[in-house]
Write an enzyme that holds these catalytic residues in place. Sequence first.
Site, PDB file in Angstrom:
ATOM      1  N   GLU A   1      -6.294 -10.881  -1.094  1.00  0.00           N
ATOM      2  CA  GLU A   1      -7.027 -10.671   0.006  1.00  0.00           C
ATOM      3  C   GLU A   1      -8.390 -10.613  -0.139  1.00  0.00           C
ATOM      4  O   GLU A   1      -9.339  -9.687   0.004  1.00  0.00           O
ATOM      5  CB  GLU A   1      -6.470  -9.179   0.555  1.00  0.00           C
ATOM      6  CG  GLU A   1      -4.981  -9.248   0.934  1.00  0.00           C
ATOM      7  CD  GLU A   1      -4.563  -8.120   1.829  1.00  0.00           C
ATOM      8  OE1 GLU A   1      -5.365  -7.409   2.423  1.00  0.00           O
ATOM      9  OE2 GLU A   1      -3.254  -7.987   1.735  1.00  0.00           O
TER      10      GLU A   1
ATOM     11  N   GLU B   1       0.740  -1.252  -0.095  1.00  0.00           N
ATOM     12  CA  GLU B   1       0.057  -0.019  -0.118  1.00  0.00           C
ATOM     13  C   GLU B   1       0.515   1.244  -0.149  1.00  0.00           C
ATOM     14  O   GLU B   1       0.550   2.392   0.992  1.00  0.00           O
ATOM     15  CB  GLU B   1      -0.827  -0.200   1.220  1.00  0.00           C
ATOM     16  CG  GLU B   1      -1.842  -1.189   1.295  1.00  0.00           C
ATOM     17  CD  GLU B   1      -2.725  -1.276   2.678  1.00  0.00           C
ATOM     18  OE1 GLU B   1      -2.585  -0.306   3.325  1.00  0.00           O
ATOM     19  OE2 GLU B   1      -3.708  -2.110   2.504  1.00  0.00           O
TER      20      GLU B   1
HETATM   21  C1  XIL Z   1      -6.453  -6.455   8.374  1.00  0.00           C
HETATM   22  C2  XIL Z   1      -6.494  -7.383   9.277  1.00  0.00           C
HETATM   23  O1  XIL Z   1      -7.202  -8.300   8.635  1.00  0.00           O
HETATM   24  C3  XIL Z   1      -7.250  -7.034  10.668  1.00  0.00           C
HETATM   25  O2  XIL Z   1      -7.365  -7.908  11.450  1.00  0.00           O
HETATM   26  C4  XIL Z   1      -6.266  -5.806  11.246  1.00  0.00           C
HETATM   27  O3  XIL Z   1      -7.089  -5.278  12.265  1.00  0.00           O
HETATM   28  C5  XIL Z   1      -5.924  -4.851  10.372  1.00  0.00           C
HETATM   29  O4  XIL Z   1      -5.414  -5.238   9.021  1.00  0.00           O
HETATM   30  N1  XIL Z   1      -4.797  -4.791   3.744  1.00  0.00           N
HETATM   31  C6  XIL Z   1      -3.851  -5.411   4.199  1.00  0.00           C
HETATM   32  C7  XIL Z   1      -4.129  -6.524   5.388  1.00  0.00           C
HETATM   33  O5  XIL Z   1      -2.916  -5.746   3.648  1.00  0.00           O
HETATM   34  O6  XIL Z   1      -2.883  -6.710   6.137  1.00  0.00           O
HETATM   35  C8  XIL Z   1      -5.171  -5.741   6.273  1.00  0.00           C
HETATM   36  O7  XIL Z   1      -5.568  -6.970   7.322  1.00  0.00           O
HETATM   37  C9  XIL Z   1      -6.575  -5.528   5.408  1.00  0.00           C
HETATM   38  C10 XIL Z   1      -6.333  -4.439   4.447  1.00  0.00           C
END
Ligand code: XIL
Length: 383
Positions: A275, A170
């Site tokens: 994701e 990101e």
């Molecule tokens: C999220 C997790 O799922 C949560 O448990 C945590 O509180 C915050 O992060 N993008 C990403 C992930 O790359 O690491 C994130 O995961 C969601 C958004």
Amino acid sequence: MNFSLSAIVLTAILATGFLSVSHPKSSPASCDHGRKLHVTPDSSLKIHFRNDFLIGTALNVSEIEEKEPEASRLIAAQFNAITPENIMKCEVIQPGWNEYHFDLADKFVAYGKKHDMFIVGHTLIWHSQLSPFVKNIQSGDSLLLFMTNHINTVAGRYAGKVNSWDVVNEALNEDGTLRNSIFLEKLGPDYIRKAFELAAKAAPGAELYYNDYNIEQPKKRAGVIALVKKLKASGTRIDGIGIQGHWSTKGPSLEDIENSILEYSALGLKVSFTELDLTCLPNPWDLQGAEVSQNFKNSPFMNPYPHGLPDSVQLKLANCYEALFKLFIKHKVKIERITFWGVSDSQSWLNNWPIYGRTNYPLLFDRNYKPKPAFEKVMALKD
Ligand code: XIL
């Protein structure tokens, strides 16, 4: 791939909502339209798509520690790739300058090895979930020292074990420019190249990915492409692009997703959906994305399905997943992995983000670890 008659009949029944059973309102879980899954080649995602792409999931601590037998069975049966949801992030793995907590990450890697899974490391350099000591670093030299130590120590420890690293997560804004983070501020735009170079040295055998949300959108996609070209021009290794895929039943368009697959792979890179989840709930800010620091107030309007998903929405979700997987299959040669952000609806981060305490239904397995109509539709697709 054969699909048994009973499964077809069941799919039809589920799609019409004919079989819906009413349950006590107090338990949203019990209202999901799932069925018991007996694993056969025709009921396993990883087997069904074995010639196409890897099928992954994010694991939380209780899953890594195999605390729930039903979850453990499901994970082993359905997935051949794993990503740690939180435990390899800086705030967990390196809470202090000389303090590393490897216990959970070691367990995660051992879990993947035991089940012969593709192991993804997530993530080395990210502005979010940073340890407080990193946020307090004042000088560029110190931050570079942190970055060097962090990547050498973490990626180095799992060299030869972690198959793929999300090296930088990101780093871009929605318009494709570089996000203003402590890394950009103190090290300048070159921090991304530096991170990839360090990772390439520390984990020579691992694939190195850039991972981000909304990068299927044209402007942000153009930013990723410019970044990759710059890295490649400087001789820096980058192997893949991770499109996070925190999407909804409303979008993004298949056209944007398809163009992203084509354009990223035209750069000679692997493409993965890293994701994937599709929210079924209203979006408080009518924007897409996954900026984890944004939070909004809960309300009945924002949490419309606390006791179960209406059949119409369930069907919409199933149709969206079906359309997505049709596209993924069409481009299977270019796609390395499809990873879901979680195993079942109960554990999804979307129950608590961007609004805390909602009941969301973004994955293929319901709160009782049973496959949903979306699972059936995806499994009915053939090459
Ligand atoms: C999220 C997790 O799922 C949560 O448990 C945590 O509180 C915050 O992060 N993008 C990403 C992930 O790359 O690491 C994130 O995961 C969601 C958004």
